[in-house]
Design a protein around this motif. Structure first.
Motif, PDB file in Angstrom:
ATOM      1  N   ALA A  87       0.804  -1.227   0.000  1.00 37.31           N
ATOM      2  CA  ALA A  87       0.000   0.000   0.000  1.00 37.31           C
ATOM      3  C   ALA A  87       0.831   1.270   0.000  1.00 37.31           C
ATOM      4  O   ALA A  87       0.285   2.368  -0.063  1.00 37.31           O
ATOM      5  CB  ALA A  87      -0.927   0.007   1.225  1.00 37.31           C
ATOM      6  N   ASP A  88       2.153   1.144   0.033  1.00 38.21           N
ATOM      7  CA  ASP A  88       2.982   2.327   0.246  1.00 38.21           C
ATOM      8  C   ASP A  88       4.022   2.573  -0.847  1.00 38.21           C
ATOM      9  O   ASP A  88       4.941   3.369  -0.654  1.00 38.21           O
ATOM     10  CB  ASP A  88       3.720   2.198   1.587  1.00 38.21           C
ATOM     11  N   THR A  89       3.898   1.916  -1.992  1.00 39.74           N
ATOM     12  CA  THR A  89       4.957   2.000  -3.010  1.00 39.74           C
ATOM     13  C   THR A  89       4.552   2.748  -4.269  1.00 39.74           C
ATOM     14  O   THR A  89       5.271   2.716  -5.262  1.00 39.74           O
ATOM     15  CB  THR A  89       5.421   0.587  -3.403  1.00 39.74           C
ATOM     16  N   ASP A  90       3.416   3.419  -4.251  1.00 43.48           N
ATOM     17  CA  ASP A  90       2.940   4.086  -5.465  1.00 43.48           C
ATOM     18  C   ASP A  90       3.954   5.064  -6.035  1.00 43.48           C
ATOM     19  O   ASP A  90       4.180   5.121  -7.240  1.00 43.48           O
ATOM     20  CB  ASP A  90       1.626   4.829  -5.184  1.00 43.48           C
ATOM     21  N   TYR A  91       4.578   5.849  -5.150  1.00 44.11           N
ATOM     22  CA  TYR A  91       5.519   6.868  -5.632  1.00 44.11           C
ATOM     23  C   TYR A  91       6.744   6.230  -6.266  1.00 44.11           C
ATOM     24  O   TYR A  91       7.316   6.767  -7.230  1.00 44.11           O
ATOM     25  CB  TYR A  91       5.937   7.784  -4.478  1.00 44.11           C
ATOM     26  N   LEU A  92       7.173   5.068  -5.751  1.00 43.28           N
ATOM     27  CA  LEU A  92       8.322   4.368  -6.319  1.00 43.28           C
ATOM     28  C   LEU A  92       7.989   3.790  -7.687  1.00 43.28           C
ATOM     29  O   LEU A  92       8.762   3.901  -8.629  1.00 43.28           O
ATOM     30  CB  LEU A  92       8.766   3.242  -5.375  1.00 43.28           C
ATOM     31  N   ILE A  93       6.815   3.167  -7.782  1.00 44.35           N
ATOM     32  CA  ILE A  93       6.391   2.560  -9.039  1.00 44.35           C
ATOM     33  C   ILE A  93       6.176   3.625 -10.105  1.00 44.35           C
ATOM     34  O   ILE A  93       6.558   3.461 -11.270  1.00 44.35           O
ATOM     35  CB  ILE A  93       5.099   1.747  -8.839  1.00 44.35           C
ATOM     36  N   ALA A  94       5.566   4.745  -9.712  1.00 40.84           N
ATOM     37  CA  ALA A  94       5.292   5.812 -10.681  1.00 40.84           C
ATOM     38  C   ALA A  94       6.576   6.326 -11.322  1.00 40.84           C
ATOM     39  O   ALA A  94       6.640   6.559 -12.532  1.00 40.84           O
ATOM     40  CB  ALA A  94       4.542   6.959 -10.001  1.00 40.84           C
ATOM     41  N   LYS A  95       7.606   6.487 -10.523  1.00 44.15           N
ATOM     42  CA  LYS A  95       8.886   6.963 -11.046  1.00 44.15           C
ATOM     43  C   LYS A  95       9.480   5.950 -12.008  1.00 44.15           C
ATOM     44  O   LYS A  95       9.966   6.302 -13.083  1.00 44.15           O
ATOM     45  CB  LYS A  95       9.854   7.220  -9.890  1.00 44.15           C
TER      46      LYS A  95
END
Length: 293
Positions: free
Chosen positions: A101-109
């Motif tokens: 639930a906490d990796t959206d910013y990593l995946i988006a990059k």
């Protein structure tokens, strides 16, 4: 409507002359005229105003020209994507699933950088509580998250392990400790994910097994990491969240992380179905996913 009719019409729009257009297309002028008339009859509209040396578009013809150009652009894109599939074994779309639930910013990059290498490949990234189920059913191509080590239907590689830490408001006295034990958390409200989030199971199971005395603490349950952190910021309680979050906290949050004795942890893996044939594109994406943490 036949694409050939539309193609001939668009060529006529370019040259504005039946003789010149027929020469460029390598067909006779009567043959071209016949196809244009058939198109006009089908649309029940006059598309061009015929002149001695040139032809002008009617309003209806201008609409068809504009929309027709778009149709052929999309058609050319389809051909390119099909050629990618047929001739190079690449895929036109990759679906990635996660139960983190906490990796959206990593995946988006990562996905932004990936598109620089494969601009014609579409990417879809979604959250699944039942991540292994959708992977087994080939509803997604690649999974990144917490996966079973004993599931024989998927191939998975461990890429990262980390512990959970206690996140607390800087206004709370716990923020000044070097380490926290269960005794420090007695009677302190615990903020956790709501039940539809997979990682709630990890924290709940850890408390049940190791610190059942915390089961009676008051609970707040929220559906996202940022909502949990906002509640921690307001000193409503503390939360167990992954250590890697400490490097990506929004600046406006007045929170701190403190290590927990015998803390829970998570193993993050990349996986794909055992019966999936990986293309070069899949392999490149899997390789990049290994370095996002």
């Amino acid at each position: 409507m036949k694409l050939k009719h539309l193609d001939y019409f668009l060529e006529l729009c370019k040259y504005k002359n039946f003789t010149k257009t027929s020469e460029e297309l390598g067909i006779s002028q009567p043959y071209l005229s016949t196809h244009i008339r058939e198109l006009e009859l089908e649309l029940n509209a006059r598309l061009i105003t015929r002149g001695h040396n040139t032809n002008e578009l009617t309003p209806e013809g201008f609409v068809l020209k504009t929309r027709g150009e778009t149709i052929f652009q999309e058609f050319e894109m389809a051909i390119k994507e099909i050629n990618l599939l047929v001739h190079t074994g690449e895929t036109a779309k990759i679906k990635i699933g996660t139960n983190l639930a906490d990796t959206d910013y990593l995946i988006a990059k990562l996905l932004t950088e990936f598109r620089n290498y494969y601009p014609t490949v579409s990417l879809e990234y979604s959250y699944y509580e039942n991540l292994e189920d959708v992977l087994e059913k080939n509803e997604i191509d690649i999974a990144i998250g917490i996966l079973s080590e004993t599931n024989t239907k998927i191939i998975s590689d461990l890429i990262f392990s980390e512990s959970y830490v206690v996140f607390t408001s800087n206004n709370n006295q716990l923020a000044h400790l070097n380490e926290i034990s269960a005794d420090h958390l007695k009677q302190i409200p615990l903020i956790n994910y709501s039940k539809q989030i997979y990682e709630k199971k990890i924290i709940s199971s850890w408390i049940e097994t190791n610190y059942p005395q915390l089961k009676d603490n008051r609970y707040y349950e929220l559906p996202s990491t940022i909502s949990i952190l906002n509640l921690v910021d307001q000193d409503f309680g503390v939360a167990f969240l992954p250590y890697s979050l400490t490097e990506s906290l929004p600046r406006y949050l007045n929170v701190a992380s403190v290590e927990m004795l015998e803390a829970p942890f998570r193993n993050i893996s990349i996986g794909y179905s055992r019966n999936t044939s990986l293309s070069k594109t899949h392999k490149h994406l899997i390789e990049q996913l290994q370095y996002i943490f």
